[in-house]
Design a protein around this motif. Structure first.
Motif, short mmCIF file in Angstrom:
data_model
loop_
_atom_site.label_atom_id
_atom_site.label_comp_id
_atom_site.label_asym_id
_atom_site.label_seq_id
_atom_site.Cartn_x
_atom_site.Cartn_y
_atom_site.Cartn_z
N PHE A 81 11.21 10.35 -8.77
CA PHE A 81 11.33 11.81 -8.88
C PHE A 81 10.74 12.49 -7.65
O PHE A 81 11.33 13.41 -7.08
CB PHE A 81 10.60 12.27 -10.16
N HIS A 82 9.57 12.02 -7.23
CA HIS A 82 8.89 12.61 -6.08
C HIS A 82 9.71 12.42 -4.81
O HIS A 82 9.93 13.35 -4.04
CB HIS A 82 7.51 11.96 -5.93
N ARG A 83 10.20 11.19 -4.61
CA ARG A 83 11.00 10.90 -3.41
C ARG A 83 12.26 11.77 -3.37
O ARG A 83 12.66 12.24 -2.31
CB ARG A 83 11.37 9.42 -3.38
N ALA A 84 12.89 11.95 -4.53
CA ALA A 84 14.08 12.80 -4.59
C ALA A 84 13.74 14.22 -4.14
O ALA A 84 14.53 14.87 -3.45
CB ALA A 84 14.66 12.81 -6.00
N LEU A 86 16.61 7.36 -8.72
CA LEU A 86 16.52 8.16 -7.50
C LEU A 86 17.78 9.01 -7.33
O LEU A 86 17.71 10.22 -7.04
CB LEU A 86 16.38 7.18 -6.32
N GLU A 87 18.92 8.40 -7.56
CA GLU A 87 20.19 9.13 -7.44
C GLU A 87 20.27 10.24 -8.49
O GLU A 87 20.66 11.38 -8.19
CB GLU A 87 21.35 8.14 -7.62
N ALA A 91 0.83 -1.22 0.00
CA ALA A 91 0.00 0.00 0.00
C ALA A 91 0.86 1.27 0.00
O ALA A 91 0.53 2.25 -0.68
CB ALA A 91 -0.94 0.00 1.20
N ASP A 92 1.95 1.25 0.75
CA ASP A 92 2.83 2.43 0.77
C ASP A 92 3.45 2.66 -0.61
O ASP A 92 3.53 3.80 -1.08
CB ASP A 92 3.94 2.26 1.80
N ALA A 93 3.89 1.58 -1.25
CA ALA A 93 4.50 1.71 -2.58
C ALA A 93 3.46 2.18 -3.59
O ALA A 93 3.74 3.07 -4.42
CB ALA A 93 5.10 0.37 -3.02
N ALA A 94 2.25 1.62 -3.51
CA ALA A 94 1.19 2.02 -4.44
C ALA A 94 0.88 3.50 -4.28
O ALA A 94 0.72 4.24 -5.26
CB ALA A 94 -0.05 1.17 -4.20
N ASP A 149 16.24 3.69 1.14
CA ASP A 149 15.95 3.66 -0.29
C ASP A 149 15.75 2.24 -0.83
O ASP A 149 14.86 2.00 -1.64
CB ASP A 149 17.10 4.30 -1.09
N GLU A 150 16.61 1.32 -0.41
CA GLU A 150 16.62 0.00 -1.05
C GLU A 150 15.31 -0.77 -0.85
O GLU A 150 14.69 -1.20 -1.83
CB GLU A 150 17.85 -0.79 -0.61
N PRO A 151 14.86 -0.94 0.41
CA PRO A 151 13.57 -1.63 0.57
C PRO A 151 12.40 -0.85 -0.06
O PRO A 151 11.46 -1.46 -0.57
CB PRO A 151 13.39 -1.74 2.10
N TRP A 152 12.51 0.48 -0.04
CA TRP A 152 11.46 1.29 -0.68
C TRP A 152 11.39 0.95 -2.18
O TRP A 152 10.31 0.67 -2.71
CB TRP A 152 11.79 2.78 -0.47
N ALA A 153 12.55 0.95 -2.84
CA ALA A 153 12.59 0.68 -4.28
C ALA A 153 12.12 -0.75 -4.57
O ALA A 153 11.41 -1.00 -5.56
CB ALA A 153 14.00 0.90 -4.82
#
Lengths: 190, 190
Positions: B161-164, B89-90, A149-152, B176-180
């Motif tokens: 782009f948004h996360r950056a 992201l980078e 859900a967070d990723a979506a 970043d890694e688990p997020w991606a």
């Protein structure tokens, strides 16, 4: 009209006309018909004033999130998310000028960061709010449990934020509505 | 080192130190040890110079897209997309300063738009390139046909782009890694 509202209106207009760099408190106070001292009585600084423009003058994300939350389990989820995405797109298009102006000014950005941290506010919060709604839809069986859900939520908001920025640089050829519908459909597919 | 490279290096450094507004051609030429006239022999204007910094000095999206394209049908798709998302992201983190500086300056933005249109370039192209790769993965049966490849590409790039941008305003607590990885997993789920 109250002085505070006149100042926010004047700030919004000054940003639109002159950009963040040109939207000086002197110019804003003049336009609002008040002294700079009075402006500073209402707002601690440009940061607080620009945040007020973002939160109180732009088509807000808050009501759109509230509508989406109220619609949990009702109607067509893809259609609900499409409508939300279109509002987010409109919000980010209008906010882009302020956000980029703040980002481009190291001292303003530093003040903005501090203020957001103090108020526990920030542009990441709508993503968290959307993720909560998506989790509720997962519990109701309308969204695949295999989706994070967070990723979506990050993808839906991110796609809108990115598109709002892209359209400042290039003429996008596709229409917003089918674009938003494809995003929503792809997110909720089972 | 060739003059052109010295100028691009000097521009990159000036942007980092003084922001776009403070990265004047005078300052850049001085730092590069050349005259402003020579700078303008190599670059038609600030727009072309800043574009060169974006394309030639930042960790580029092009090679990452090429790697992803070469890996079509190979390895684990979610893992390949996770690696790509981390590079994106980078890239966006480093590009944010230039992009926001251009956005915040109406005259620079106008010149930038014209130049991008003339060169048929623009920040929307990586999304299209990613969509092509995702379509190839769909043909190979590794990505759900029910997903819209353009929408999926817009969401992956948009989320990065948004996360950056978010990380300029607030301290993000997750890594970043688990997020991606969660983004990639949610995109390719079947």
């Amino acid at each position: 009209m109250r002085t505070r509202d006149r100042i926010i209106d004047a700030a919004e207009q000054a940003i639109r006309e002159f950009g963040i760099a040109g939207a000086t408190t002197k110019r804003i106070a003049q336009q609002a018909g008040c002294s700079e001292a009075l402006l500073y009585k209402h707002f601690a600084g440009k940061e607080a004033l620009f945040l007020a423009v973002l939160l109180e003058r732009l088509p807000a994300l808050g009501p759109a999130l509230a509508r989406l939350r109220l619609g949990t389990g009702q109607g067509d989820l893809a259609a609900n998310l499409t409508e939300f995405a279109l509002t987010a797109l409109e919000f980010y298009r209008k906010a882009a000028g302020i956000a980029s102006g703040v980002l481009a000014d190291p001292s303003l950005l530093s003040g903005f960061r501090t203020m957001l941290a103090e108020r526990q506010a920030g542009p990441h919060l709508p993503i968290q709010a959307l993720a909560e709604i998506l989790r509720a839809e997962q519990r109701g069986g309308r969204l695949d449990e295999a989706a994070d859900a967070d990723a979506a939520a990050a993808m839906l908001m991110g796609a809108c934020f990115h598109r709002a920025n892209l359209s400042s640089f290039v003429d996008l050829l596709d229409e917003d509505e089918p674009w938003a519908a494809a995003i929503a459909r792809t997110l909720v597919r089972k």
